[in-house]
Design a protein around this motif. Structure first.
Motif, PDB file in Angstrom:
ATOM      1  N   GLY A  80      34.410  41.914  43.075  1.00  0.00           N
ATOM      2  CA  GLY A  80      34.579  41.232  41.403  1.00  0.00           C
ATOM      3  C   GLY A  80      35.958  40.574  41.233  1.00  0.00           C
ATOM      4  N   ASP A  83      36.412  37.319  43.189  1.00  0.00           N
ATOM      5  CA  ASP A  83      35.525  36.404  42.551  1.00  0.00           C
ATOM      6  C   ASP A  83      36.192  35.678  41.473  1.00  0.00           C
ATOM      7  OD1 ASP A  83      33.533  36.597  44.505  1.00  0.00           O
ATOM      8  OD2 ASP A  83      32.144  37.565  43.159  1.00  0.00           O
ATOM      9  N   ASP A  84      36.688  36.492  40.542  1.00  0.00           N
ATOM     10  CA  ASP A  84      37.261  36.212  39.341  1.00  0.00           C
ATOM     11  C   ASP A  84      38.651  37.074  38.808  1.00  0.00           C
ATOM     12  OD1 ASP A  84      37.776  35.689  36.258  1.00  0.00           O
ATOM     13  OD2 ASP A  84      35.637  36.419  35.875  1.00  0.00           O
ATOM     14  N   ILE A  85      39.493  36.271  38.682  1.00  0.00           N
ATOM     15  CA  ILE A  85      40.985  37.132  38.388  1.00  0.00           C
ATOM     16  C   ILE A  85      41.011  37.809  37.227  1.00  0.00           C
ATOM     17  CG2 ILE A  85      41.617  35.013  37.180  1.00  0.00           C
ATOM     18  CD1 ILE A  85      44.526  35.555  38.439  1.00  0.00           C
ATOM     19  N   HIS A  86      40.052  37.477  36.219  1.00  0.00           N
ATOM     20  CA  HIS A  86      39.742  38.256  35.032  1.00  0.00           C
ATOM     21  C   HIS A  86      38.831  39.128  34.867  1.00  0.00           C
ATOM     22  CE1 HIS A  86      42.987  35.290  33.335  1.00  0.00           C
ATOM     23  NE2 HIS A  86      41.966  34.420  33.736  1.00  0.00           N
ATOM     24  N   HIS A  87      38.119  39.337  36.036  1.00  0.00           N
ATOM     25  CA  HIS A  87      36.928  40.299  36.175  1.00  0.00           C
ATOM     26  C   HIS A  87      37.477  41.606  35.726  1.00  0.00           C
ATOM     27  CE1 HIS A  87      33.517  42.236  37.578  1.00  0.00           C
ATOM     28  NE2 HIS A  87      33.978  43.025  38.215  1.00  0.00           N
ATOM     29  N   HIS A  88      36.445  42.354  34.814  1.00  0.00           N
ATOM     30  CA  HIS A  88      36.695  43.846  34.574  1.00  0.00           C
ATOM     31  C   HIS A  88      35.314  44.264  34.735  1.00  0.00           C
ATOM     32  CE1 HIS A  88      37.150  47.373  32.136  1.00  0.00           C
ATOM     33  NE2 HIS A  88      38.442  47.216  32.222  1.00  0.00           N
ATOM     34  N   ASP A  89      35.023  45.255  35.596  1.00  0.00           N
ATOM     35  CA  ASP A  89      33.689  45.912  35.935  1.00  0.00           C
ATOM     36  C   ASP A  89      33.372  46.536  34.532  1.00  0.00           C
ATOM     37  OD1 ASP A  89      32.223  46.563  38.644  1.00  0.00           O
ATOM     38  OD2 ASP A  89      31.810  48.019  36.978  1.00  0.00           O
ATOM     39  N   SER A  97      42.817  48.686  35.131  1.00  0.00           N
ATOM     40  CA  SER A  97      41.931  47.588  35.916  1.00  0.00           C
ATOM     41  C   SER A  97      42.053  48.216  37.559  1.00  0.00           C
ATOM     42  CB  SER A  97      43.078  46.288  35.777  1.00  0.00           C
ATOM     43  OG  SER A  97      44.222  46.720  36.747  1.00  0.00           O
ATOM     44  N   HIS A 126      46.096  37.222  43.480  1.00  0.00           N
ATOM     45  CA  HIS A 126      44.623  36.813  43.544  1.00  0.00           C
ATOM     46  C   HIS A 126      44.429  35.744  44.686  1.00  0.00           C
ATOM     47  CE1 HIS A 126      40.838  34.587  42.188  1.00  0.00           C
ATOM     48  NE2 HIS A 126      40.705  35.868  42.105  1.00  0.00           N
ATOM     49  N   ASN A 130      42.302  36.160  48.291  1.00  0.00           N
ATOM     50  CA  ASN A 130      41.104  35.261  48.557  1.00  0.00           C
ATOM     51  C   ASN A 130      41.563  34.287  49.756  1.00  0.00           C
ATOM     52  OD1 ASN A 130      38.854  34.969  46.523  1.00  0.00           O
ATOM     53  ND2 ASN A 130      40.449  35.142  45.228  1.00  0.00           N
ATOM     54  N   LYS A 142      29.019  42.559  49.092  1.00  0.00           N
ATOM     55  CA  LYS A 142      28.276  42.166  47.877  1.00  0.00           C
ATOM     56  C   LYS A 142      26.934  42.383  48.050  1.00  0.00           C
ATOM     57  CE  LYS A 142      29.684  38.175  45.620  1.00  0.00           C
ATOM     58  NZ  LYS A 142      30.016  36.883  45.037  1.00  0.00           N
TER      59      LYS A 142
END
Length: 244
Positions: A80, A83-89, A97, A126, A130, A142
């Motif tokens: 996660g 895929d997205d620097i701002h992702h929060h599960d 975090s 990030h 990547n 994934k």
């Protein structure tokens, strides 16, 4: 129906190799060479060689080892973040975090050469992550299943939502659940083998078996064998019955 299972690995490749060696010895002793080995997820975070664990499992499966790997919450947080620097599960507390020291994400990135991730601005971390993490590793994590069933046993990372059919379970419950599952003593119609909640040793509760023996915190990595619903912990000396 013989099935092997291994608990939460958390980047400890040495412990994983030792668990595989105990399984190999048991296979030779009992003639169960084709029985699958189900790894219950949390391949990454906290431990020293998360990259090595993923590569070892990928290499073994590509070579034809009868291994299965289930998705854990730490595996999902890792992909996660990529895929997205701002992702929060969805399952993670709002004040934490993936890179918080309690979660251990920085140890995962360090195994790919991204150093001191928890102590630097997140944007360059990030970008470096990547560039460093192979696409094959991301795709492998994934696309892991969230549960598997063998006869009367369901294998899952965290647990299940009691009373909900398996084909209607939410992924977040399967990789995160504690409350509502750990305290539920009902017969689910099958035995649940899971990890996620760290204990001192594998424990049989009658309707479920937790095999997360705290490898993430300096404990051992547990491997068990199930003959139908009869469970045994694997030791260097052989099988030890695991009963309620």
């Amino acid at each position: 129906m013989i099935t092997y299972a291994i608990g939460d690995i958390h980047g400890h490749l040495d412990l994983l190799r030792a668990a595989h060696a105990r399984i190999a010895s048991d296979r030779a002793a009992h003639g169960t060479l084709d029985a699958p080995v189900i790894h219950l997820g949390d391949l990454v975070d906290r431990g020293p060689d998360c990259r090595g664990v993923i590569q070892h499992l990928m290499d073994g499966m590509a070579a034809g080892e009868p291994w299965e790997v289930i998705k854990g919450n730490h595996d999902r947080m890792f992909t996660g973040f990529l895929d997205d620097i701002h992702h929060h599960d969805e399952g993670l507390r709002s004040d934490l975090s993936w890179l918080h020291p309690r979660l251990g994400g920085s140890a995962t990135l360090a195994s790919y050469g991204v150093k001191n991730a928890a102590d630097r601005p997140i944007a360059p971390v990030h970008a470096e992550a990547n560039a460093a993490v192979p696409h094959a590793h991301r795709a492998f994590l994934k696309h892991r299943p969230t549960w598997l069933q063998r006869g009367e046993v369901v294998f899952v990372h965290a647990g299940i939502r009691p009373g909900v059919p398996m084909d209607r379970q939410r992924e977040t419950d399967l990789v995160w659940i504690r409350a509502g599952f750990l305290d539920d003593a009902r017969n689910h119609g099958f035995l649940v083998v899971h990890g996620h909640t760290a204990l001192d040793h594998a424990t049989h509760y009658g309707n479920r078996i937790n095999i997360d023996s705290s490898a993430a915190y300096g404990g051992p990595l547990t491997a068990i064998v199930l003959d139908g619903k009869k469970a045994f912990t694997l030791t260097d000396q052989g099988r030890v019955p695991l009963t309620p």
